[in-house]
Design a protein around this motif. Structure first.
Motif, PDB file in Angstrom:
ATOM      1  N   ALA A   9     -72.192  63.144  38.768  1.00 52.90           N
ATOM      2  CA  ALA A   9     -73.091  63.341  37.630  1.00 52.90           C
ATOM      3  C   ALA A   9     -72.322  63.827  36.401  1.00 52.90           C
ATOM      4  CB  ALA A   9     -74.187  64.335  37.989  1.00 52.90           C
TER       5      ALA A   9
ATOM      6  N   MET B  72     -70.514  60.779  34.893  1.00 54.24           N
ATOM      7  CA  MET B  72     -71.402  59.779  34.329  1.00 54.24           C
ATOM      8  C   MET B  72     -72.394  60.347  33.309  1.00 54.24           C
ATOM      9  SD  MET B  72     -70.094  57.243  35.779  1.00 54.24           S
ATOM     10  CE  MET B  72     -71.202  55.938  35.334  1.00 54.24           C
ATOM     11  N   HIS B  73     -72.233  61.589  32.925  1.00 51.23           N
ATOM     12  CA  HIS B  73     -73.176  62.252  32.034  1.00 51.23           C
ATOM     13  C   HIS B  73     -73.381  61.502  30.725  1.00 51.23           C
ATOM     14  CE1 HIS B  73     -74.536  65.220  29.031  1.00 51.23           C
ATOM     15  NE2 HIS B  73     -75.322  65.582  30.019  1.00 51.23           N
TER      16      HIS B  73
ATOM     17  N   ILE C  28     -73.188  58.339  30.073  1.00 55.37           N
ATOM     18  CA  ILE C  28     -74.004  57.147  30.269  1.00 55.37           C
ATOM     19  C   ILE C  28     -75.442  57.532  30.583  1.00 55.37           C
ATOM     20  CG2 ILE C  28     -74.395  55.169  31.810  1.00 55.37           C
ATOM     21  CD1 ILE C  28     -71.374  54.866  31.974  1.00 55.37           C
ATOM     22  N   ASP C  29     -75.632  58.536  31.417  1.00 55.90           N
ATOM     23  CA  ASP C  29     -76.977  58.938  31.811  1.00 55.90           C
ATOM     24  C   ASP C  29     -77.793  59.493  30.658  1.00 55.90           C
ATOM     25  OD1 ASP C  29     -76.370  58.171  34.380  1.00 55.90           O
ATOM     26  OD2 ASP C  29     -75.909  60.189  35.071  1.00 55.90           O
ATOM     27  N   THR C  30     -77.143  60.091  29.680  1.00 58.35           N
ATOM     28  CA  THR C  30     -77.875  60.718  28.575  1.00 58.35           C
ATOM     29  C   THR C  30     -77.807  59.928  27.281  1.00 58.35           C
ATOM     30  OG1 THR C  30     -75.938  62.037  27.979  1.00 58.35           O
ATOM     31  CG2 THR C  30     -77.515  63.021  29.541  1.00 58.35           C
TER      32      THR C  30
ATOM     33  N   GLN D 128     -76.805  46.317  29.561  1.00 56.61           N
ATOM     34  CA  GLN D 128     -78.111  46.709  30.072  1.00 56.61           C
ATOM     35  C   GLN D 128     -79.206  46.406  29.061  1.00 56.61           C
ATOM     36  OE1 GLN D 128     -78.639  47.685  33.256  1.00 56.61           O
ATOM     37  NE2 GLN D 128     -76.487  47.180  33.400  1.00 56.61           N
TER      38      GLN D 128
END
Length: 127
Positions: free
Chosen positions: A83, A86-87, A89-91, A114
């Motif tokens: 996490a 990849m923070h 990309i996730d946020t 995406q």
């Protein structure tokens, strides 16, 4: 108000916590206690060595390219959570035009792909 601060509770890591391909932070206890530099490094678990006693030790590949650490004990390792990696990309927003300065090129490319797929029909690759 409590006049005495709480003592830190040591973490107990089960020996079966780590798997091959996990990224871990490893601290060499001998280097640490003798004050030597380079006692802590980021590694990837490359093998698990199981002993008849039930103990597990780990072969670690140093990400800085400075060799392999054999027979590392779980108590000197900490899992590096995906996490955190990849923070960004996730946020990130789901458009390539905003927030680009805070993301790596790979993250921007992934988000752009995406957004294209989400806004239209995915196309099959052409020969």
């Amino acid at each position: 108000m409590n006049a005495h601060p709480k003592a830190a509770t040591p973490m107990v890591i089960p020996e079966d916590t780590y798997r091959v391909e996990d990224y871990v932070l490893y601290r060499d206890p001998e280097k640490f206690w003798t004050g030597q530099a380079g006692h802590t490094t980021v590694c990837r678990v490359t093998a698990i060595v199981r002993f008849s006693s039930g103990e597990r030790r780990y072969a670690l590949s140093r990400l800085d390219g400075r060799g392999v650490i054999g027979q590392a004990r779980a108590r000197y390792m900490r899992l590096l959570p995906s996490a955190d990696v990849m923070h960004d990309i996730d946020t990130a927003p789901l458009t390539a035009g905003t927030g680009v300065a805070d993301m790596t090129a790979a993250a921007v490319a992934w988000l752009a792909a995406q957004a294209t797929t989400a806004s239209g029909r995915p196309e099959l690759p052409r020969d």
